[in-house]
Enzyme design. Structure first.
Site, PDB file in Angstrom:
ATOM      1  N   HIS A   1      -0.323  13.727  -2.391  1.00 21.42           N
ATOM      2  CA  HIS A   1       0.079  12.949  -1.219  1.00 21.42           C
ATOM      3  C   HIS A   1       0.044  13.809   0.051  1.00 21.42           C
ATOM      4  CE1 HIS A   1       1.574   9.514   0.925  1.00 21.42           C
ATOM      5  NE2 HIS A   1       2.224  10.401   1.668  1.00 21.42           N
TER       6      HIS A   1
ATOM      7  N   HIS B   1      -1.367   6.864   6.546  1.00 23.16           N
ATOM      8  CA  HIS B   1      -1.911   6.332   5.288  1.00 23.16           C
ATOM      9  C   HIS B   1      -3.102   5.408   5.552  1.00 23.16           C
ATOM     10  CE1 HIS B   1       2.347   7.088   3.497  1.00 23.16           C
ATOM     11  NE2 HIS B   1       1.716   8.201   3.826  1.00 23.16           N
TER      12      HIS B   1
ATOM     13  N   HIS C   1       3.027  16.777   9.513  1.00 19.54           N
ATOM     14  CA  HIS C   1       2.334  15.984  10.533  1.00 19.54           C
ATOM     15  C   HIS C   1       2.261  16.661  11.901  1.00 19.54           C
ATOM     16  CE1 HIS C   1       1.974  12.742   7.758  1.00 19.54           C
ATOM     17  NE2 HIS C   1       3.273  12.693   7.571  1.00 19.54           N
TER      18      HIS C   1
ATOM     19  N   ASP D   1      -1.955  12.886   3.494  1.00 21.45           N
ATOM     20  CA  ASP D   1      -1.422  12.952   4.865  1.00 21.45           C
ATOM     21  C   ASP D   1      -2.284  13.867   5.743  1.00 21.45           C
ATOM     22  OD1 ASP D   1       0.729  11.254   4.413  1.00 21.45           O
ATOM     23  OD2 ASP D   1       2.151  12.866   4.026  1.00 21.45           O
TER      24      ASP D   1
HETATM   25 ZN   LIG Z   1       2.398  10.189   3.741  1.00 21.29          ZN
END
Ligand SMILES: [Zn+2]
Length: 277
Positions: free
Chosen positions: A234, A78, A261, A238
């Site tokens: 969101h 973030h 991720h 990311d």
């Molecule tokens: Zn996040």
């Protein structure tokens, strides 16, 4: 020209998983420093470059960078997304724990920090990565592609078996103002069953009603949607943060489908190989 911030700025808050009050400070850095985390609580104040070479694949759903001796900083995405949006090339992030403050699970407080610190141009040429051909990453039903472009565009495609999220996409041309308005406020989300799993392994010690959106089987159990497609926004946030692990500004159109991720970091490693060739 490369950029850093004009003034040092500090912030304190609670880490999502550690539950500890953590102080961070953004510190201006010299040209060609890149983005680095500095653990001020450890002997020798070790620094960890925020690049894919230092990415550690974690079972928890966050991005983590670390050194071989175990020194690490987790949940950096973030922050990284905001540095990317504002084109910050050089910055030291001092931190006295292993996780920055989480606040409301969005990047809003990081945008405020950067705006309050001010941005400074430096006397050094931009570090920009261009592509000569598309780069494609595939892993099961996950696909991430970077197409050569004269600007930086990111698109995320998500598919969730949930009535409030479903299949949706969000795409944007990178622009700091647009990012701050449309993406930075989008909060972290998770599902009821994730909360149980994370609590069982000792995570979420700092979570509160304000930390994230929590979806139940058919409804939103915690939080209130600020945008109907907040979850996908969101995911794009990311993605932007993770792509900045490249260590330079990227001129490409990146499209990511169902990724997270770990696959983002694997894709960035692939990109770096293509660029170095
Ligand atoms: Zn996040």
């Amino acid at each position: 020209m490369q950029k850093t911030i004009s003034n040092r700025i500090e912030y304190s808050g609670i880490g999502l998983h550690t539950g500890k009050i953590t102080k961070i400070a953004f510190v201006p850095a010299m040209p060609d420093t890149g983005i680095k985390f500095r653990r001020t609580d450890l002997k020798g104040r070790p620094e960890i470059p925020a690049t894919s070479d230092f990415f550690i694949e974690m079972p928890v759903m966050c991005s983590c960078v670390g050194l071989e001796n175990g020194t690490r900083v987790q949940l950096i995405e973030h922050l990284m997304a905001v540095f990317c949006a504002y084109g910050i090339d050089n910055l030291i992030i001092e931190i006295d724990n292993e996780e920055p403050p989480f606040e409301d699970g969005s990047s809003k407080f990081v945008v405020e920090m950067i705006k309050n610190a001010g941005i400074k141009e430096q006397d050094a040429p931009d570090r920009i990565f261009r592509l000569s051909k598309p780069v494609v990453f595939k892993q099961e039903d996950i696909e991430i592609t970077a197409f050569p472009s004269d600007s930086f565009r990111v698109s995320f495609f998500g598919s969730y078996n949930h009535p409030l999220i479903g299949t949706s996409a969000y795409s944007m041309e990178m622009d700091a103002e647009n990012f701050s308005r449309e993406i930075a406020p989008a909060k972290t989300f998770c599902f009821e069953e994730d909360v149980e799993k994370m609590r069982k392994v000792g995570l979420l010690k700092g979570a509160s009603e304000n930390s994230a959106l929590v979806f139940g089987k058919e409804s939103l159990l915690v939080g209130e949607l600020q945008y109907p497609d907040e979850a996908i926004r969101h995911k794009l946030l990311d993605l932007i943060g993770d792509l900045y692990l490249l260590g330079a500004r990227l001129l490409a159109h990146v499209t990511a489908s169902r990724s997270g991720h770990i696959t983002h970091a694997r894709f960035v490693k692939l990109l770096r190989k293509e660029i170095i060739k």
